[in-house]
Design an enzyme around this catalytic site. Structure first.
Site, mmCIF file in Angstrom:
data_model
loop_
_atom_site.group_PDB
_atom_site.id
_atom_site.type_symbol
_atom_site.label_atom_id
_atom_site.label_comp_id
_atom_site.label_asym_id
_atom_site.label_seq_id
_atom_site.Cartn_x
_atom_site.Cartn_y
_atom_site.Cartn_z
ATOM 1 N N SER A 294 -5.801 9.812 9.558
ATOM 2 C CA SER A 294 -6.586 9.385 8.576
ATOM 3 C C SER A 294 -7.787 10.759 8.855
ATOM 4 O O SER A 294 -8.172 11.196 9.873
ATOM 5 C CB SER A 294 -7.465 7.921 9.114
ATOM 6 N N TYR B 137 -11.534 2.720 15.708
ATOM 7 C CA TYR B 137 -10.583 2.984 14.555
ATOM 8 C C TYR B 137 -10.455 4.765 14.687
ATOM 9 O O TYR B 137 -9.313 5.093 14.517
ATOM 10 C CB TYR B 137 -10.911 2.766 13.154
ATOM 11 N N GLY C 126 0.861 -1.271 0.081
ATOM 12 C CA GLY C 126 0.111 -0.122 0.026
ATOM 13 C C GLY C 126 0.694 1.239 0.220
ATOM 14 O O GLY C 126 2.088 1.436 -0.662
ATOM 15 N N ILE C 127 0.185 2.180 0.988
ATOM 16 C CA ILE C 127 1.090 3.497 0.820
ATOM 17 C C ILE C 127 2.465 3.476 1.362
ATOM 18 O O ILE C 127 3.493 4.059 0.917
ATOM 19 C CB ILE C 127 0.018 4.464 1.929
ATOM 20 N N GLY C 128 2.912 2.540 2.405
ATOM 21 C CA GLY C 128 3.912 2.346 2.954
ATOM 22 C C GLY C 128 5.014 1.863 1.650
ATOM 23 O O GLY C 128 6.181 2.253 1.398
#
Length: 315
Positions: free
Chosen positions: A150, A175, A25-27
């Site tokens: 987020s 979350y 993903g983003i990482g």
């Protein structure tokens, strides 16, 4: 003025970067971008097997990528401490720490240390990791800590009376709480480092609505295979790419106009997509009393105390 992209990052030769959750993903996209600009990137991954696979993929697309895969399980404080010990044994400097890894909207479960999983992985694991690496960060000129939050933090509230969701648990509210904790931590770290006279800049970011495994896993957790399929369809129709979602983190990590205590996210429609820009976070995220209380609670829970006086001496 043209939109900022990864191509606008400065040279990162002789810079060391740690990215948690770097294997997907983003990482993964951030790791690739850092490596392309010449950084040595330590890929802090729960699974070194998946980390090594991701590193091989990056090697095929980035010439001379300097990657180092290390085990780091944020759901286990002993594993976090082991990672920090291994890192500081191998490296004298840490220019950028990207607290990126996370989980989203899981049914209630507990980490190895008995923490509710979302709070434990998203916030407490990164709180402990940053604390263990504080001396190395302080000894590095111009070091930055970038913590991934987020847009869901806007709905978050820190419930100190039931922080671990033992009496009442909602997977989305938990979350949101963990993501608000990320913002509070990032801002408080910047304040404390500044007060101590340490040259460590702390910045918070969020990716907007970006295509990653988080949505699929959250959908699967809520409604099984059907939920996962719906999440994947939504990603295909609405989400920006993971590479685009990584831009706020890259901007926060490298842009020369970042001064600390800032919140970076997509500057487009509803802050869900578009080029990175500095923006406001929620009103709750600026509550310094809540941030200070969360800091002390986090130290008590993790057993990791930030000794800024020692860090100043080290620097």
């Amino acid at each position: 003025m043209t939109d900022w992209t990864a191509r606008d990052m400065p040279s990162l030769d002789d810079r060391t970067v740690v990215v948690t959750g770097a294997n997907s993903g983003i990482g993964y996209e951030a790791t690739k971008a850092f490596a392309r600009r010449g950084a040595t990137v330590v890929m802090a991954c729960r699974s070194t097997e998946r980390g090594e696979r991701a590193a091989r993929e990056i090697d095929r697309s980035v010439a001379n990528a300097d990657l180092d895969v290390m085990a780091c399980d944020l759901a286990d404080l002993d594993a976090v401490a082991d990672f920090a010990e291994a890192f500081t044994s191998a490296y004298d400097e840490l220019h950028v720490l990207c607290n990126n890894a996370g989980v989203m909207a899981l049914p209630r479960g507990e980490t190895a240390d008995g923490f509710e999983r979302q709070l434990g992985i998203n916030h407490l694991g990164h709180f402990a990791l940053t604390g263990h690496l504080l001396d190395t960060l302080a000894a590095t000129d111009g070091a930055r800590v970038v913590t991934q939050s987020s847009g869901a933090h806007q709905n978050g509230e820190i419930d100190f009376e039931d922080l671990q969701g033992e009496r009442s648990y909602g997977r989305w509210s938990a979350y949101s709480q963990s993501k608000l904790a990320n913002v509070l931590f990032g801002y408080e770290l910047d304040r404390r480092a500044d007060e101590a006279g340490i040259d460590v800049t702390s910045v918070v970011c969020h990716p907007g609505y970006a295509d990653s495994d988080l949505q699929r896993r959250a959908g699967e957790a809520g409604a099984g295979a059907i939920g996962a399929a719906i999440a994947q369809a939504a990603n295909a129709l609405v989400a920006q790419s993971a590479a685009q979602g990584a831009l706020p983190m890259l901007y926060a990590a490298t842009h020369d106009e970042i001064s600390g205590g800032e919140y970076v996210g997509p500057g487009g429609l509803l802050h869900m997509r578009g080029a990175p820009a500095v923006q406001d976070s929620s009103a709750r995220s600026y509550n310094t009393a809540t941030a200070s209380k969360l800091w002390h609670v986090s130290e008590d829970l993790t057993g990791v105390e930030y000794d800024f006086e020692v860090a100043v001496t080290t620097a």
